[in-house]
Design an enzyme around this catalytic site. Sequence first.
Site, mmCIF file in Angstrom:
data_model
loop_
_atom_site.group_PDB
_atom_site.id
_atom_site.type_symbol
_atom_site.label_atom_id
_atom_site.label_comp_id
_atom_site.label_asym_id
_atom_site.label_seq_id
_atom_site.Cartn_x
_atom_site.Cartn_y
_atom_site.Cartn_z
ATOM 1 N N TYR A 1 -11.992 4.377 -9.898
ATOM 2 C CA TYR A 1 -11.627 5.277 -8.658
ATOM 3 C C TYR A 1 -11.677 6.780 -8.450
ATOM 4 C CZ TYR A 1 -9.519 0.621 -7.997
ATOM 5 O OH TYR A 1 -9.132 -0.652 -7.742
ATOM 6 N N GLY B 1 0.865 -1.265 0.110
ATOM 7 C CA GLY B 1 0.042 -0.071 -0.033
ATOM 8 C C GLY B 1 0.822 1.293 0.059
ATOM 9 N N TYR C 1 -1.449 -0.945 -12.384
ATOM 10 C CA TYR C 1 -3.128 -1.075 -12.354
ATOM 11 C C TYR C 1 -3.511 -0.327 -13.680
ATOM 12 C CZ TYR C 1 -2.206 -2.516 -7.473
ATOM 13 O OH TYR C 1 -1.914 -3.064 -6.484
ATOM 14 N N ARG D 1 -8.920 3.337 -14.314
ATOM 15 C CA ARG D 1 -8.502 3.795 -12.928
ATOM 16 C C ARG D 1 -9.416 5.191 -12.815
ATOM 17 N NH1 ARG D 1 -4.939 5.453 -10.561
ATOM 18 N NH2 ARG D 1 -5.193 4.785 -8.386
ATOM 19 N N GLU E 1 4.866 -5.841 1.001
ATOM 20 C CA GLU E 1 4.539 -6.135 -0.404
ATOM 21 C C GLU E 1 4.366 -4.832 -1.205
ATOM 22 O OE1 GLU E 1 2.050 -10.112 1.020
ATOM 23 O OE2 GLU E 1 1.103 -8.387 0.186
ATOM 24 N N PRO E 2 5.353 -4.111 -1.456
ATOM 25 C CA PRO E 2 5.311 -2.998 -2.418
ATOM 26 C C PRO E 2 4.862 -3.510 -3.997
ATOM 27 C CG PRO E 2 7.647 -3.241 -2.064
ATOM 28 C CD PRO E 2 6.733 -4.146 -1.024
ATOM 29 N N GLY E 3 3.970 -2.697 -4.699
ATOM 30 C CA GLY E 3 3.639 -3.076 -5.760
ATOM 31 C C GLY E 3 3.591 -1.738 -6.612
ATOM 32 N N CYS F 1 -17.235 4.619 -26.598
ATOM 33 C CA CYS F 1 -18.614 5.165 -26.419
ATOM 34 C C CYS F 1 -19.219 5.139 -25.043
ATOM 35 C CB CYS F 1 -19.739 4.346 -27.506
ATOM 36 S SG CYS F 1 -19.110 4.345 -29.406
ATOM 37 N N GLU F 2 -18.511 6.004 -24.112
ATOM 38 C CA GLU F 2 -18.876 6.033 -22.958
ATOM 39 C C GLU F 2 -18.683 7.647 -22.476
ATOM 40 O OE1 GLU F 2 -20.449 4.007 -20.767
ATOM 41 O OE2 GLU F 2 -20.069 1.999 -22.090
#
Length: 432
Positions: A333, A247, A388, A329, A289-291, A359-360
């Site tokens: 988010y 995180g 991501y 994202r 756990e860094p991602g 088309c959104e």
Amino acid sequence: MKTKTMQIKDNKLYLGSFSLEELADKFGTPLYVYDEVHMRNKISRYVNNFKDDKYDCKIVYATKAFLAPYLVQILKEYGVYADAVSGGDLYLLEQSGYPMNMVVLHGNNKSIAELEMAIEKGVGYIVVDNVSELQDLIELTNKRKTLVKTLFRVNPGVEAHTHTFIQTSLLDSKFGESIFDLSTIDQIMMLYKNSQYVTLDGFHAHIGSQISDGKSFVKLVEVMAKFIKEVEDKYQMKMSTLDLGGGFGIKYLDDDKEINVEEAVKLILDAVHQEFNGLGLSIKNLMIEPGRSIVGDSGITIYRTHRIKHTYAGVEYAFIDGGMPDNIRPSLYQAKYTVINASRVEGEKNVYNIAGKCCESGDMIAKGVEITKPLCDDILCVFSTGAYCYSMSMNYNGLTRPGVIFVNEDKITEAIRKETYEELVKTCNFKF
């Protein structure tokens, strides 16, 4: 927001020895581009600072942020472990020549096939999420007579100040079992005590994503230390491992606060020493756990601007050749990004909405960003898209997934080539 090897030359944005226009012309757009120098620097900062004389400290890269065989080779080079969350992750890691005993398997709903695959491949740890999964794992190991090392994921109830959708340890979270649910904890521990082949080495907890303050992890250590002490005393079982999850946050906008890696890991180590020594605990293995923190700000996405549109309401749009299929994202988010016109960094500026081609109406990469006025075929660069984005990309509206390249000064590695139209239909059955 620039990566390590970015610079401006002749009013154009360069990464390493290459202008972004050159990269776009050679590999097409949209295109994910990683600054390998920047990424290696991030990995080194974790590896060089998360170490301790008392604990065996392990960096476990969260592959859900981004996974490709070329990246796997870099992880191996630095001795970084990897987590996986599916059979597909396990397969890719194995095919990439990654040591399976350095893999940690996560997931709140692992299938029987995935558990069997993890047992067969000999992964280092299976992180068990719930009682039902533990029962399945015990049944599988009894049939196979195979020893499996596990961590159990618990929900510590520590609130991280992040977006609601990426908080993972609140009491109603889908992940793990609550440390306050004593009857469930008792059931879990009894299952472990009576299991011949499934061992409990310790616990895993993850409080959320995009955390900018290392003090959140200090609180997590305090809670987990007390919980482990209670478990060891009540069930007479010794824990050897604590996985504090990830995180660690990055900057998406200039005003964002990026977590200080060196400061954060020092806070974690100091807290572990204080809390565990104070309670008389002596774990051996400590994991983080860094991602996103490793790959997020190492990567950018480049697009080609095709059209500019001025609406009756006075809104200026810059239409790009990608959108939500390569970066969901902002829609998912409400994520915000920094954008720059890589073809002409300086010049007369205006405020634009950077709109995708789907088309959104919600297909927006960024809203209200001030950039040099783009012309048709200008290259726009969106920063901090290394996490991501490719891993969540899709084929909505029939768009193909972009390619991925790594730039290391004057060297380019095509890690993933751009998807073709033929590949869009390769799994379809045309025999009716």
